[in-house]
Design an enzyme around this catalytic site. Structure first.
Site, PDB file in Angstrom:
ATOM      1  N   HIS A 203       0.953  -1.113   0.020  1.00 15.60           N
ATOM      2  CA  HIS A 203      -0.031   0.069   0.004  1.00 15.60           C
ATOM      3  C   HIS A 203       0.900   1.241   0.100  1.00 15.60           C
ATOM      4  O   HIS A 203       1.765   1.174   0.467  1.00 15.60           O
ATOM      5  CB  HIS A 203      -0.832   0.121   1.310  1.00 15.60           C
ATOM      6  CG  HIS A 203      -1.778   1.083   1.136  1.00 15.60           C
ATOM      7  ND1 HIS A 203      -1.477   2.377   1.907  1.00 15.60           N
ATOM      8  CD2 HIS A 203      -2.999   1.223   0.735  1.00 15.60           C
ATOM      9  CE1 HIS A 203      -2.792   3.283   1.595  1.00 15.60           C
ATOM     10  NE2 HIS A 203      -3.423   2.501   0.921  1.00 15.60           N
ATOM     11  N   ASP A 329     -11.165   2.534  -1.608  1.00 15.71           N
ATOM     12  CA  ASP A 329     -10.115   3.282  -0.810  1.00 15.71           C
ATOM     13  C   ASP A 329     -10.731   4.205   0.178  1.00 15.71           C
ATOM     14  O   ASP A 329     -10.329   5.242   0.385  1.00 15.71           O
ATOM     15  CB  ASP A 329      -9.167   4.190  -1.817  1.00 15.71           C
ATOM     16  CG  ASP A 329      -7.767   4.460  -1.168  1.00 15.71           C
ATOM     17  OD1 ASP A 329      -7.457   3.846  -0.066  1.00 15.71           O
ATOM     18  OD2 ASP A 329      -7.121   4.915  -1.868  1.00 15.71           O
TER      19      ASP A 329
END
Ligand code: 1DF
Ligand code: MN
Length: 367
Positions: A203, A329
């Site tokens: 990430h 997200d």
């Protein structure tokens, strides 16, 4: 497309999914695969860092500074949403038609702390995540946090989180205090993930302290571009270091449609061959395959924050419809229209089901 994603995100005014919009009516579940959460404990520790300036990471202060002494309404809203694992999050998912979130501890996770603190925090965070998932197993699944600062303990924690807690892989927020996982001292982590046959999600994080300055001075350090520069670099370092020759079955997931790398592949392959041929650096040794072939064989991609058909179709074309997964997200990105756009991607119903549901189920071995 002109809208203020930041104003829209987390505003709650994102529209409500139609009553008729069910997995049965549409033919697929929507599984969102890069969804952020945080424990109150972690937010408290970040607040402490902000107050005392106790770490040396300009990117951290830029990323979390919004939540400083007098947070804006949007900052308060984000901080509430990111910690709420009950009604509010479930309602937000319903409002945007998200059936399941794959939960990842928000960036930079535990990676900013000293090794013992970070290791203990990863353990307690993973325990809490497992408890949350136990309450809502059809709505939430998740990845394990770990502390690369203590690589052997990290490998053990990934194994515990997967085999005992039922988490579906692990997440790392790119650099750890300026260090990258291509350094062999971290490779126990990859050995564990490969042996367990679970993916490691790389990430984004802010660019490392060594390279963040020119991003900061134009406010380009975070999601606008710096994340991709940092995380794309990290993935490329793994590839050229030979990690995938050593761990050929290691699976890596990248968000944001591959952090720019798919677009660059021709040039990366071409230049890498030349660098190796001319023996330019001990840091770039020969590999068994071309860089693009590792991206094809070892990587999976999610669409977090990139709801744009030209980019999505490029990655699907390069790597196949079985490699690209939906991600929102949340709560950083929370825009109903983006879900609508992806519902209307010009792909077959079968490909759409792979995109929203079955790739995630297969890659993360979801129940
Ligand atoms: C933001 C975006 C912040 C992402 C994040 O962590 C983050 C943001 C603090 O837009 O402020 O992880 N992201 O994943 O894109
Ligand atoms: Mn994210």
């Amino acid at each position: 497309m002109t809208y203020d994603a930041r104003a829209g995100a987390g505003s709650g005014g994102c529209g409500v999914a139609k009553m008729s919009d069910t997995p049965e009516s549409r033919g697929y579940k929507r599984i969102a695969t890069e969804e952020a959460w945080a424990t109150p404990e972690l937010v408290q520790l970040y607040t402490q860092i902000l107050d005392t300036r106790s770490i040396n990471d300009p990117g951290f202060y830029s990323l979390w500074g919004f939540f400083g002494k007098s947070p804006t309404p949007r900052a308060k809203d984000l901080i509430d949403r990111i910690q709420d694992m009950g009604e509010r999050r479930l309602n937000d998912m319903d409002a945007t038609g998200i059936d399941m979130q794959l939960l990842l501890l928000t960036a930079p996770g535990v990676q900013v702390f000293d090794p013992p603190t970070a290791t203990a925090l990863a353990v307690s965070t993973n325990d809490q995540l497992a408890e949350i998932i136990r309450k809502h197993p059809t709505r939430y699944q998740g990845l394990a946090a770990f502390a690369p600062q203590a690589p052997q303990a990290a490998a053990r924690e990934i194994e515990r989180a997967v085999t005992q807690l039922g988490l579906k892989g692990a997440v790392v927020n790119s650099h750890t205090q300026g260090e990258y996982l291509d350094d062999e001292k971290f490779w126990d982590i990859f050995a564990a993930a490969e042996a367990l046959d679970v993916p490691v999600y790389i990430h984004p994080n802010s660019p490392s302290p060594q390279m963040v300055e020119p991003f900061l001075s134009r406010c380009l350090d975070a999601a606008i571009y710096g994340f991709a520069a940092e995380t794309g670099l990290h993935a490329l370092r793994l590839i050229v270091s030979g990690v995938f020759d050593r761990f050929p079955n290691l699976k890596i997931v990248l968000g944001h449609l591959g952090e720019g790398l798919p677009y660059w592949l021709y040039r990366i392959d071409f230049m890498h061959a030349g660098i190796v041929r001319s023996n330019r650096s001990p840091g770039a040794l020969p590999l068994r395959k071309k860089p693009s072939e590792y991206l094809r064989d070892n990587f999976y991609f999610t669409t977090s924050g990139m709801p744009w058909e030209p980019s999505i179709s490029l990655v699907q074309r390069l790597f196949g419809h079985d490699k690209v997964m939906y991600a929102m997200d949340y709560p950083y990105e929370y825009v109903k229209e983006e879900v609508d756009m992806m519902d209307n991607l010009p792909i077959t119903p079968q490909q759409k089901k792979m995109f929203f549901q079955s790739n995630a189920e297969r890659i993360f071995k979801l129940p």
